[in-house]
Motif scaffolding. Sequence first.
Motif, PDB file in Angstrom:
ATOM      1  N   ALA A 265     -26.441 100.044 112.710  1.00 48.81           N
ATOM      2  CA  ALA A 265     -27.376 100.931 112.024  1.00 48.81           C
ATOM      3  C   ALA A 265     -28.789 100.369 111.979  1.00 48.81           C
ATOM      4  O   ALA A 265     -29.744 101.121 111.788  1.00 48.81           O
ATOM      5  N   LEU A 266     -28.950  99.076 112.199  1.00 43.66           N
ATOM      6  CA  LEU A 266     -30.279  98.462 112.140  1.00 43.66           C
ATOM      7  C   LEU A 266     -30.885  98.263 113.519  1.00 43.66           C
ATOM      8  O   LEU A 266     -31.998  98.724 113.784  1.00 43.66           O
TER       9      LEU A 266
ATOM     10  N   GLU B  77     -22.998  97.728 100.849  1.00 38.53           N
ATOM     11  CA  GLU B  77     -22.367  98.389  99.711  1.00 38.53           C
ATOM     12  C   GLU B  77     -22.440  99.907  99.813  1.00 38.53           C
ATOM     13  O   GLU B  77     -21.765 100.598  99.053  1.00 38.53           O
ATOM     14  N   LEU B  78     -23.258 100.422 100.741  1.00 41.23           N
ATOM     15  CA  LEU B  78     -23.331 101.863 100.969  1.00 41.23           C
ATOM     16  C   LEU B  78     -22.441 102.314 102.127  1.00 41.23           C
ATOM     17  O   LEU B  78     -22.402 103.507 102.431  1.00 41.23           O
TER      18      LEU B  78
ATOM     19  N   GLU C  38     -31.215  88.095 111.229  1.00 42.27           N
ATOM     20  CA  GLU C  38     -32.596  88.143 111.728  1.00 42.27           C
ATOM     21  C   GLU C  38     -33.504  88.908 110.766  1.00 42.27           C
ATOM     22  O   GLU C  38     -34.654  88.520 110.547  1.00 42.27           O
ATOM     23  N   TYR C  39     -32.995  89.987 110.194  1.00 43.20           N
ATOM     24  CA  TYR C  39     -33.794  90.757 109.238  1.00 43.20           C
ATOM     25  C   TYR C  39     -34.089  89.945 107.982  1.00 43.20           C
ATOM     26  O   TYR C  39     -35.223  89.956 107.474  1.00 43.20           O
ATOM     27  N   LEU C  40     -33.119  89.204 107.475  1.00 39.50           N
ATOM     28  CA  LEU C  40     -33.324  88.414 106.256  1.00 39.50           C
ATOM     29  C   LEU C  40     -34.256  87.231 106.504  1.00 39.50           C
ATOM     30  O   LEU C  40     -34.997  86.825 105.603  1.00 39.50           O
TER      31      LEU C  40
ATOM     32  N   VAL D  12     -33.157 101.548 106.224  1.00 40.46           N
ATOM     33  CA  VAL D  12     -31.697 101.543 106.147  1.00 40.46           C
ATOM     34  C   VAL D  12     -31.184 100.288 105.442  1.00 40.46           C
ATOM     35  O   VAL D  12     -30.147 100.317 104.786  1.00 40.46           O
ATOM     36  N   VAL D  13     -31.926  99.185 105.553  1.00 35.44           N
ATOM     37  CA  VAL D  13     -31.492  97.904 104.971  1.00 35.44           C
ATOM     38  C   VAL D  13     -32.399  97.478 103.818  1.00 35.44           C
ATOM     39  O   VAL D  13     -32.458  96.299 103.483  1.00 35.44           O
ATOM     40  N   ALA D  14     -33.090  98.423 103.194  1.00 36.92           N
ATOM     41  CA  ALA D  14     -33.996  98.064 102.095  1.00 36.92           C
ATOM     42  C   ALA D  14     -33.241  97.537 100.884  1.00 36.92           C
ATOM     43  O   ALA D  14     -33.791  96.762 100.092  1.00 36.92           O
ATOM     44  N   HIS D  15     -31.994  97.932 100.711  1.00 33.38           N
ATOM     45  CA  HIS D  15     -31.212  97.509  99.548  1.00 33.38           C
ATOM     46  C   HIS D  15     -30.524  96.165  99.750  1.00 33.38           C
ATOM     47  O   HIS D  15     -29.921  95.630  98.821  1.00 33.38           O
ATOM     48  N   ILE D  16     -30.608  95.594 100.938  1.00 35.09           N
ATOM     49  CA  ILE D  16     -29.973  94.305 101.228  1.00 35.09           C
ATOM     50  C   ILE D  16     -30.960  93.198 100.897  1.00 35.09           C
ATOM     51  O   ILE D  16     -32.009  93.074 101.537  1.00 35.09           O
TER      52      ILE D  16
END
Length: 305
Positions: A38-39, A52-53, A64-66, A78-82
């Motif tokens: 999804a990312l 969690e969604l 890599e995103y973190l 899509v990953v704003a809540h992570i």
Amino acid sequence: MGCDGGTIPKRHELVKGPKKVEKVDKNAELAARWKYCALSQEKLKRPIVACELGRLYNKDAIIEYLLDKSAERPNAEVVAHIRSIKDVKELNLTDNPAWEGERRNIKGDCYEDMHCAMFICPVVGLEMNGKHKFLYLQTCGCVFSERALKEVKTEICHKCGDPFQEDDLVTLNGTKEEVEKLQKAMEERRLKAKTAKKSKKSKDAKVSKSQDSAGSCDASETKSTSLNGEGSSGSSSDSAPGPSTSGECSKTLKAPAGTIAGSKRSIQAMKDKSEAYKSLFTSHSSAKRSKDQMSNWVTHTPYHF
């Protein structure tokens, strides 16, 4: 330019009407949600994680995103809540024995079944291709179909045997309503964890303060007992202040006359001991000779013949 040679244009060729709404192919939509991250929009490959969604990601893409959240990504919302790697769970998936992968259609001249999935339900055998609802457990990460959980009702995981509750079930790639419910549950869970953390910090602070106050009370009590201890054991036992009912040490301690006399005696005894100890050395006044005991200095020069 057209309209020559006896051609007669029709109305729909000259007048432009409203554009038709393009319909998205359901098979392509299901493949995009269940076979791609999804990312990063890359094909899913192990290790696969879920948030969690209920969205599916490649673990490498999440890491890599973190590590670099400032980088521009097309699907950043899509990953704003992570917030950290703890907000995702690595899935324990069951491979589909009928799936041959990309080796079978290397040349592109063979028929590829879009409904054939890489993973299946370990209980019922349904393929995880989007046609059937799948859920995963937040405790162990095992993935099952909804049909398996309905047919075999249990509170223990079918694959690893760990216990779980209904709140631990998360729907994978659910509808908008299901995603909204999961988001509300996620916010409530995070709020509870935050309040529990604050209450724990306040309790720790109270315990540390009580320990400090208890230590100061013990120090004051030891000082008072040291003053009353030597030479007046009986009087100190009668006059020593008892523990207060509130559990706090008294701010002012009044010593009776007997304790003061005992303290004076102890101080005098300490002085006598120190004087006796000093008299052992030649530098003490008692070791020095008086003027009467000292003899006059006489120089004598012997002559030897």
